[in-house]
Design a protein around this motif. Structure first.
Motif, mmCIF file in Angstrom:
data_model
loop_
_atom_site.group_PDB
_atom_site.id
_atom_site.type_symbol
_atom_site.label_atom_id
_atom_site.label_comp_id
_atom_site.label_asym_id
_atom_site.label_seq_id
_atom_site.Cartn_x
_atom_site.Cartn_y
_atom_site.Cartn_z
ATOM 1 N N GLY A 278 2.638 29.947 14.699
ATOM 2 C CA GLY A 278 2.863 31.327 15.111
ATOM 3 C C GLY A 278 1.710 32.265 14.802
ATOM 4 O O GLY A 278 1.805 33.461 15.053
ATOM 5 N N CYS A 279 0.610 31.758 14.255
ATOM 6 C CA CYS A 279 -0.559 32.576 13.919
ATOM 7 C C CYS A 279 -1.834 31.890 14.397
ATOM 8 O O CYS A 279 -1.857 30.683 14.618
ATOM 9 C CB CYS A 279 -0.673 32.779 12.405
ATOM 10 S SG CYS A 279 0.640 33.742 11.663
ATOM 11 N N GLY A 280 -2.881 32.683 14.502
ATOM 12 C CA GLY A 280 -4.193 32.126 14.792
ATOM 13 C C GLY A 280 -4.804 31.561 13.518
ATOM 14 O O GLY A 280 -4.350 31.834 12.417
ATOM 15 N N GLY A 281 -5.852 30.776 13.691
ATOM 16 C CA GLY A 281 -6.526 30.174 12.549
ATOM 17 C C GLY A 281 -7.566 31.112 11.955
ATOM 18 O O GLY A 281 -8.030 32.056 12.604
ATOM 19 N N LEU A 282 -7.929 30.857 10.711
ATOM 20 C CA LEU A 282 -8.920 31.660 10.015
ATOM 21 C C LEU A 282 -9.780 30.728 9.178
ATOM 22 O O LEU A 282 -9.270 29.928 8.392
ATOM 23 C CB LEU A 282 -8.224 32.682 9.105
ATOM 24 C CG LEU A 282 -9.123 33.599 8.284
ATOM 25 C CD1 LEU A 282 -9.913 34.537 9.190
ATOM 26 C CD2 LEU A 282 -8.278 34.403 7.295
ATOM 27 N N HIS A 283 -11.106 30.799 9.344
ATOM 28 C CA HIS A 283 -12.029 30.000 8.540
ATOM 29 C C HIS A 283 -12.137 30.629 7.160
ATOM 30 O O HIS A 283 -12.418 31.816 7.028
ATOM 31 C CB HIS A 283 -13.405 29.931 9.198
ATOM 32 C CG HIS A 283 -13.380 29.178 10.483
ATOM 33 N ND1 HIS A 283 -13.708 27.845 10.582
ATOM 34 C CD2 HIS A 283 -13.046 29.561 11.729
ATOM 35 C CE1 HIS A 283 -13.571 27.456 11.823
ATOM 36 N NE2 HIS A 283 -13.178 28.478 12.546
ATOM 37 N N ILE A 284 -11.907 29.811 6.130
ATOM 38 C CA ILE A 284 -11.929 30.278 4.747
ATOM 39 C C ILE A 284 -12.931 29.446 3.958
ATOM 40 O O ILE A 284 -12.934 28.220 4.047
ATOM 41 C CB ILE A 284 -10.525 30.157 4.105
ATOM 42 C CG1 ILE A 284 -9.553 31.103 4.806
ATOM 43 C CG2 ILE A 284 -10.584 30.428 2.607
ATOM 44 C CD1 ILE A 284 -8.133 30.966 4.342
ATOM 45 N N THR A 285 -13.773 30.112 3.198
ATOM 46 C CA THR A 285 -14.675 29.424 2.277
ATOM 47 C C THR A 285 -14.131 29.648 0.876
ATOM 48 O O THR A 285 -13.869 30.780 0.477
ATOM 49 C CB THR A 285 -16.112 29.972 2.397
ATOM 50 O OG1 THR A 285 -16.571 29.720 3.727
ATOM 51 C CG2 THR A 285 -17.039 29.279 1.411
ATOM 52 N N PRO B 23 2.172 36.939 8.223
ATOM 53 C CA PRO B 23 0.771 36.534 8.352
ATOM 54 C C PRO B 23 0.120 36.114 7.031
ATOM 55 O O PRO B 23 -1.018 35.660 7.021
ATOM 56 C CB PRO B 23 0.096 37.786 8.899
ATOM 57 C CG PRO B 23 0.929 38.910 8.377
ATOM 58 C CD PRO B 23 2.346 38.387 8.337
ATOM 59 N N THR B 24 0.827 36.219 5.922
ATOM 60 C CA THR B 24 0.244 35.909 4.616
ATOM 61 C C THR B 24 0.049 34.409 4.449
ATOM 62 O O THR B 24 0.955 33.611 4.686
ATOM 63 C CB THR B 24 1.148 36.432 3.486
ATOM 64 O OG1 THR B 24 1.386 37.816 3.680
ATOM 65 C CG2 THR B 24 0.494 36.213 2.129
ATOM 66 N N TYR B 25 -1.152 34.046 4.033
ATOM 67 C CA TYR B 25 -1.506 32.650 3.768
ATOM 68 C C TYR B 25 -2.103 32.601 2.364
ATOM 69 O O TYR B 25 -3.060 33.309 2.065
ATOM 70 C CB TYR B 25 -2.535 32.163 4.798
ATOM 71 C CG TYR B 25 -2.913 30.719 4.643
ATOM 72 C CD1 TYR B 25 -2.206 29.723 5.298
ATOM 73 C CD2 TYR B 25 -3.984 30.349 3.838
ATOM 74 C CE1 TYR B 25 -2.546 28.388 5.160
ATOM 75 C CE2 TYR B 25 -4.333 29.013 3.693
ATOM 76 C CZ TYR B 25 -3.619 28.045 4.356
ATOM 77 O OH TYR B 25 -3.959 26.723 4.203
ATOM 78 N N PRO C 136 -4.800 36.022 11.524
ATOM 79 C CA PRO C 136 -4.832 36.878 12.710
ATOM 80 C C PRO C 136 -3.816 36.452 13.772
ATOM 81 O O PRO C 136 -3.364 35.310 13.783
ATOM 82 C CB PRO C 136 -6.258 36.680 13.232
ATOM 83 C CG PRO C 136 -6.589 35.273 12.839
ATOM 84 C CD PRO C 136 -5.907 35.076 11.493
ATOM 85 N N ASN C 137 -3.505 37.391 14.641
ATOM 86 C CA ASN C 137 -2.708 37.129 15.855
ATOM 87 C C ASN C 137 -1.375 36.445 15.593
ATOM 88 O O ASN C 137 -0.989 35.529 16.309
ATOM 89 C CB ASN C 137 -3.526 36.301 16.855
ATOM 90 C CG ASN C 137 -4.858 36.936 17.152
ATOM 91 O OD1 ASN C 137 -4.966 38.155 17.277
ATOM 92 N ND2 ASN C 137 -5.890 36.126 17.244
ATOM 93 N N CYS C 138 -0.674 36.880 14.559
ATOM 94 C CA CYS C 138 0.631 36.291 14.255
ATOM 95 C C CYS C 138 1.710 36.904 15.136
ATOM 96 O O CYS C 138 1.665 38.091 15.475
ATOM 97 C CB CYS C 138 0.994 36.510 12.787
ATOM 98 S SG CYS C 138 -0.024 35.555 11.655
ATOM 99 N N GLN C 139 2.678 36.090 15.497
ATOM 100 C CA GLN C 139 3.831 36.578 16.244
ATOM 101 C C GLN C 139 4.590 37.562 15.357
ATOM 102 O O GLN C 139 4.542 37.455 14.131
ATOM 103 C CB GLN C 139 4.723 35.414 16.656
ATOM 104 C CG GLN C 139 4.044 34.459 17.613
ATOM 105 C CD GLN C 139 4.875 33.203 17.855
ATOM 106 O OE1 GLN C 139 5.942 33.000 17.272
ATOM 107 N NE2 GLN C 139 4.376 32.341 18.728
ATOM 108 N N PRO C 140 5.285 38.527 15.961
ATOM 109 C CA PRO C 140 5.971 39.564 15.179
ATOM 110 C C PRO C 140 6.959 39.024 14.132
ATOM 111 O O PRO C 140 7.160 39.645 13.102
ATOM 112 C CB PRO C 140 6.723 40.391 16.232
ATOM 113 C CG PRO C 140 6.039 40.094 17.518
ATOM 114 C CD PRO C 140 5.433 38.728 17.398
ATOM 115 N N THR C 141 7.516 37.858 14.376
ATOM 116 C CA THR C 141 8.504 37.303 13.436
ATOM 117 C C THR C 141 7.876 36.418 12.357
ATOM 118 O O THR C 141 8.583 35.878 11.518
ATOM 119 C CB THR C 141 9.547 36.471 14.204
ATOM 120 O OG1 THR C 141 8.859 35.430 14.909
ATOM 121 C CG2 THR C 141 10.331 37.336 15.181
#
Length: 139
Positions: free
Chosen positions: A57-64, A113-115, A105-110
């Motif tokens: 339900g969310c987009g991906g995020l590159h994390i270092t 978005p916290t990771y 980013p770009n998470c569905q309303p339901t």
């Protein structure tokens, strides 16, 4: 190559740590903190690497981040008494961590978005504890 840790995995902290260890070993473009020859390195150290955080339900995020990486001394020898083997098996594992949370980013309303993921502060060769690591044993 990027590793993904699902929200299901986050419910089992041991799997998160296992994924980080696996991801570190598979990262071909990982940043090297020093000029140490990592192919010959014996021990356990904090190492920087990048992965892609995802959840449904969310987009991906590159994390270092920093994770534990290394090889620890392991040996086995036969003995006369059951179980007929004495073993000394250590794994490179997290000794101290801190949790960091980011918003995907770009998470569905339901979808929240916290990771949240662990950042290695200190790593050591130690006994594999199932409370923090996915340990594999042979039968």
């Amino acid at each position: 190559m990027f590793c993904c840790i699902s929200s299901l995995t986050l419910r089992r902290p041991g799997l998160v740590l296992c994924w980080f260890l696996l991801c570190v070993s598979l990262q071909p473009h990982s940043h090297r903190a020093s000029a140490v020859n990592l192919r010959r390195f014996i021990g356990c150290a904090v190492r920087e690497f990048t992965f892609q955080a995802k959840k449904p339900g969310c987009g991906g995020l590159h994390i270092t981040t920093d994770a534990c990486w290394g090889r620890c001394e392991t040996w086995e020898k036969p003995v006369l008494d059951p179980p007929f083997i004495e073993s000394h098996q250590r794994v490179c594992t997290y000794n101290e961590t801190r949790l960091v949370s980011v918003k995907l980013p770009n998470c569905q309303p339901t979808v929240d978005p916290t990771y949240t993921y662990p950042v290695a502060l200190r790593c050591d060769c130690g006994v594999c504890l199932t409370s923090t690591t996915e340990c594999i044993t042979s039968v």
